[in-house]
Write a protein that holds these residues in place. Structure first.
Motif, mmCIF file in Angstrom:
data_model
loop_
_atom_site.group_PDB
_atom_site.id
_atom_site.type_symbol
_atom_site.label_atom_id
_atom_site.label_comp_id
_atom_site.label_asym_id
_atom_site.label_seq_id
_atom_site.Cartn_x
_atom_site.Cartn_y
_atom_site.Cartn_z
ATOM 1 N N ASP A 82 0.808 -1.216 0.000
ATOM 2 C CA ASP A 82 0.000 0.000 0.000
ATOM 3 C C ASP A 82 0.841 1.266 0.000
ATOM 4 O O ASP A 82 0.375 2.327 0.416
ATOM 5 C CB ASP A 82 -0.968 0.009 1.182
ATOM 6 N N LEU A 83 2.078 1.205 -0.499
ATOM 7 C CA LEU A 83 2.943 2.370 -0.518
ATOM 8 C C LEU A 83 2.331 3.515 -1.323
ATOM 9 O O LEU A 83 2.544 4.684 -1.012
ATOM 10 C CB LEU A 83 4.315 2.002 -1.102
ATOM 11 N N GLY A 84 1.553 3.182 -2.341
ATOM 12 C CA GLY A 84 0.934 4.223 -3.169
ATOM 13 C C GLY A 84 -0.144 5.014 -2.457
ATOM 14 O O GLY A 84 -0.494 6.120 -2.873
ATOM 15 N N THR A 85 -0.668 4.475 -1.352
ATOM 16 C CA THR A 85 -1.725 5.168 -0.611
ATOM 17 C C THR A 85 -1.309 5.517 0.811
ATOM 18 O O THR A 85 -1.929 6.363 1.439
ATOM 19 C CB THR A 85 -2.997 4.300 -0.545
ATOM 20 N N ASN A 86 -0.264 4.865 1.306
ATOM 21 C CA ASN A 86 0.173 5.102 2.682
ATOM 22 C C ASN A 86 1.664 5.430 2.703
ATOM 23 O O ASN A 86 2.504 4.579 2.972
ATOM 24 C CB ASN A 86 -0.108 3.873 3.549
ATOM 25 N N ALA A 87 1.991 6.674 2.389
ATOM 26 C CA ALA A 87 3.384 7.111 2.324
ATOM 27 C C ALA A 87 3.997 7.120 3.725
ATOM 28 O O ALA A 87 3.367 7.556 4.686
ATOM 29 C CB ALA A 87 3.458 8.502 1.711
ATOM 30 N N VAL A 88 5.245 6.655 3.830
ATOM 31 C CA VAL A 88 5.954 6.631 5.113
ATOM 32 C C VAL A 88 7.291 7.344 4.937
ATOM 33 O O VAL A 88 8.201 6.832 4.289
ATOM 34 C CB VAL A 88 6.188 5.196 5.611
ATOM 35 N N GLY A 89 7.386 8.554 5.507
ATOM 36 C CA GLY A 89 8.594 9.339 5.360
ATOM 37 C C GLY A 89 9.104 9.869 6.681
ATOM 38 O O GLY A 89 8.665 9.438 7.752
ATOM 39 N N THR A 90 10.023 10.837 6.595
ATOM 40 C CA THR A 90 10.599 11.456 7.799
ATOM 41 C C THR A 90 9.974 12.814 8.090
ATOM 42 O O THR A 90 10.437 13.529 8.976
ATOM 43 C CB THR A 90 12.121 11.624 7.637
ATOM 44 N N GLY A 91 8.963 13.214 7.330
ATOM 45 C CA GLY A 91 8.324 14.506 7.515
ATOM 46 C C GLY A 91 7.547 14.602 8.811
ATOM 47 O O GLY A 91 7.404 13.618 9.550
ATOM 48 N N ALA A 92 7.007 15.793 9.072
ATOM 49 C CA ALA A 92 6.337 16.065 10.338
ATOM 50 C C ALA A 92 4.902 15.554 10.387
ATOM 51 O O ALA A 92 4.257 15.642 11.438
ATOM 52 C CB ALA A 92 6.357 17.566 10.624
ATOM 53 N N TRP A 93 4.390 15.029 9.275
ATOM 54 C CA TRP A 93 3.011 14.556 9.227
ATOM 55 C C TRP A 93 2.953 13.146 8.643
ATOM 56 O O TRP A 93 3.905 12.675 7.999
ATOM 57 C CB TRP A 93 2.157 15.501 8.379
ATOM 58 N N VAL A 94 1.828 12.482 8.862
ATOM 59 C CA VAL A 94 1.578 11.151 8.294
ATOM 60 C C VAL A 94 0.250 11.194 7.541
ATOM 61 O O VAL A 94 -0.601 12.054 7.801
ATOM 62 C CB VAL A 94 1.533 10.055 9.375
ATOM 63 N N VAL A 95 0.068 10.266 6.625
ATOM 64 C CA VAL A 95 -1.156 10.228 5.828
ATOM 65 C C VAL A 95 -2.347 9.842 6.696
ATOM 66 O O VAL A 95 -2.298 8.873 7.444
ATOM 67 C CB VAL A 95 -1.020 9.218 4.665
ATOM 68 N N GLU A 96 -3.404 10.620 6.566
ATOM 69 C CA GLU A 96 -4.669 10.294 7.236
ATOM 70 C C GLU A 96 -5.643 9.658 6.249
ATOM 71 O O GLU A 96 -6.308 8.677 6.566
ATOM 72 C CB GLU A 96 -5.290 11.551 7.840
ATOM 73 N N SER A 97 -5.725 10.226 5.042
ATOM 74 C CA SER A 97 -6.587 9.652 4.006
ATOM 75 C C SER A 97 -6.095 10.099 2.638
ATOM 76 O O SER A 97 -5.417 11.120 2.516
ATOM 77 C CB SER A 97 -8.046 10.081 4.200
ATOM 78 N N PHE A 98 -6.435 9.318 1.621
ATOM 79 C CA PHE A 98 -6.010 9.647 0.259
ATOM 80 C C PHE A 98 -7.070 9.196 -0.726
ATOM 81 O O PHE A 98 -7.497 8.040 -0.724
ATOM 82 C CB PHE A 98 -4.671 8.960 -0.049
ATOM 83 N N ARG A 99 -7.517 10.143 -1.564
ATOM 84 C CA ARG A 99 -8.425 9.829 -2.669
ATOM 85 C C ARG A 99 -7.683 10.188 -3.952
ATOM 86 O O ARG A 99 -7.479 11.374 -4.250
ATOM 87 C CB ARG A 99 -9.719 10.636 -2.555
ATOM 88 N N PRO A 100 -7.230 9.190 -4.712
ATOM 89 C CA PRO A 100 -6.403 9.449 -5.899
ATOM 90 C C PRO A 100 -6.992 10.498 -6.826
ATOM 91 O O PRO A 100 -8.179 10.458 -7.158
ATOM 92 C CB PRO A 100 -6.333 8.077 -6.572
ATOM 93 N N GLY A 101 -6.156 11.454 -7.201
ATOM 94 C CA GLY A 101 -6.567 12.495 -8.122
ATOM 95 C C GLY A 101 -7.435 13.567 -7.521
ATOM 96 O O GLY A 101 -7.756 14.559 -8.185
ATOM 97 N N GLN A 102 -7.823 13.412 -6.250
ATOM 98 C CA GLN A 102 -8.759 14.354 -5.640
ATOM 99 C C GLN A 102 -8.220 15.032 -4.394
ATOM 100 O O GLN A 102 -8.144 16.264 -4.333
ATOM 101 C CB GLN A 102 -10.071 13.629 -5.295
#
Length: 513
Positions: free
Chosen positions: A177-197
């Protein structure tokens, strides 16, 4: 190549907040949500997306890069704190930031860089951007050497601009699920993702997870794709905090005049609108006709009427790229009489029919094309216009025998060698090509073993030649920018990452109470 052009075509502009201090505004609202707009992406995986600017403008809350680029075209530290080239220019050594962790708890280290670059080199969409790196050598936990296929300054832009510079958690690379749940070193994390929207982020809560104390000042971030009209309506009503501008601010002028909304353009962005002229098609095989087009265009009037926050441009190089020559901006003043003289010398004293030009159906291009059409008609050059989707125009123009096109000059980064190679030594953007001697000089520009001054001198020689030959008729440089609420602060001038490309990192934004 198309990905680079689409990135610039979709770029839609950069931003900044006001300069008020927190004490003047009632303090930072740490519970606030930053609501903004940008062109949508179908995936959050940097290796699967062709548009680097769109990718980073949607994923900056979660993904950091090895380096970043300032608004004025300087490389700055990010996950790498120091960088040095070997004497032969074929190895780049990076010192990495210590004490950084991914949101899944994985530490960031040299092995992280190695596995990420190796993945980018294997993935079809990121392979070209990573090709300059031959292999990665882990020296110690916080030092890597990037061994290059050839001496190249361009690698710095590569590790600052999406793949291969975006660092993803090694543990997450194996996730489906890397395409929808990005995991990085930034200050925020993904809460939700709607492709293209829309993509929504929430602030990290793991102890010590935010390595940059100037980030993480808003609790949530919403990045949503909207049309210009919808974005204007939303920022006017307070539904969003930042909207992309298309240059026409009339619908928002009352709020701007009252101070409710603030506008900041980015004149230093490398985004440059231009008229392309196909040298393999008559009459543009004649340099005098191409020069006549340049003299016929009233650039200042176009800029004043349509994109007043940008700068009129004559040479095919942006002011923020090493090698820009201010003196060239005087080469083609608006001079209809000179244009007619050149046309007469070329055997077209009675005017000529120059065929149909493609026009990017995007931003100010349709209106600008009509003004240029009128300018050319005044000196005896008749052209017709055909609107075309900007995402298809580049490849369509290269396949056609159209005499010309209205779209962006695509700058892959801030390195003049790569930029000149892209739009001069490239049959897709310049079908007639450049002389072998000039192509060889372009190759010599991208040399990290010589000084920046020498690279600029080599670039300036090519830029002068291209301007004299009137390979293009540039119109303006820069992007209209953002319109934002007066409660948005924290991105002062000079801090905007990839400002030169037109993207924007709002990592330091805060919203006042």
């Amino acid at each position: 190549m198309l990905g680079s052009m689409l990135a610039v075509g979709a770029l839609v502009l950069s931003a900044c907040g006001g300069g008020s201090s927190s004490s003047e505004t009632g303090g930072i609202d740490l519970d606030a949500t930053l609501r903004t707009t940008y062109a949508g992406v179908q995936t959050l995986d940097p290796a699967k997306n062709t548009g680097s600017t769109a990718m980073m403008s949607n994923t900056w809350p979660v993904y950091d890069r090895l380096l970043q680029i300032s608004e004025d075209g300087e490389y700055l530290p990010m996950l790498a704190t120091e960088w040095t080239f070997s004497p032969d220019g074929k190895t780049l050594t990076l010192k990495l930031r210590k004490g950084v962790t991914f949101s899944d708890g994985t530490p960031f280290d040299a092995e992280t860089v190695k596995v990420n670059v190796e993945r980018y080199k294997k993935e079809p969409m990121s392979a070209d951007a990573s090709a300059i790196i031959d292999n990665v050598e882990v020296v110690d936990n916080h030092t890597v050497k990037l061994h290059l296929t050839e001496a190249s300054q361009q690698v710095l832009t590569a590790i600052s601009s999406a793949a291969p510079g975006i660092m993803i958690s090694p543990k997450a690379l194996a996730s489906v699920d890397l395409g929808t749940n990005a995991v990085g070193t930034g200050a925020w994390v993904v809460e939700s993702f709607r492709p293209g929207q829309q993509v929504t982020y929430k602030r990290r809560t793991d102890e010590g997870g935010i390595w940059d104390p100037d980030t993480g000042k808003v609790a949530r971030i919403e990045i949503e794709s909207r049309t210009t009209d919808a974005a204007y309506a939303a920022v006017r009503s307070g539904q969003i905090d930042i909207a992309l501008s298309n240059g026409n601010l009339a619908p928002l002028q009352p709020q701007i005049d009252s101070g409710q909304l603030i506008v900041r353009a980015l004149k230093s962005a490398t985004t440059t609108a231009a008229v392309y002229m196909n040298q393999t098609v008559k009459p543009f095989d004649d340099v005098r006709v191409r020069q006549a087009v340049n003299y016929a265009i009233d650039r200042e009037a176009i800029v004043k009427a349509l994109v007043p926050t940008t700068s009129a441009r004559v040479q095919p190089m942006a002011s923020s790229v090493n090698g820009f020559d201010e003196s060239l901006e005087k080469m083609y003043p608006h001079d209809p009489a000179k244009a007619k003289q050149l046309l007469a010398e070329a055997g077209h004293a009675d005017g000529l029919e120059a065929g149909t030009f493609y026009v990017a159906n995007y931003a100010a291009f349709p209106d600008a094309a009509q003004v240029v059409q009128a300018n050319l008609a005044e000196v005896g050059i008749k052209i017709d216009l055909e609107l075309y989707d900007i995402r298809q125009l580049v490849t369509q123009y290269s396949k056609s025998k159209k005499p010309g096109s209205f779209h962006f000059l695509s700058f892959p980064g801030i390195e003049p060698g790569a930029d000149l190679a892209f739009f001069l030594d490239n049959p897709l953007t310049l079908p007639g090509g450049v002389p072998d001697k000039t192509a060889q000089l372009i190759e010599r520009i991208d040399d990290p073993t010589v000084s920046a001054e020498e690279r600029a001198s080599r670039a300036a020689e090519v830029i002068r030649y291209a301007t004299e030959q009137a390979y293009f008729a540039p119109l303006w440089q820069g992007v209209p920018g953002w319109v934002q609420s007066n409660k948005v602060h924290g991105v002062e001038e000079g801090k905007a990452f990839l400002g030169v490309l037109g993207g924007q990192d709002l990592r330091h934004v805060w919203i006042s109470k």
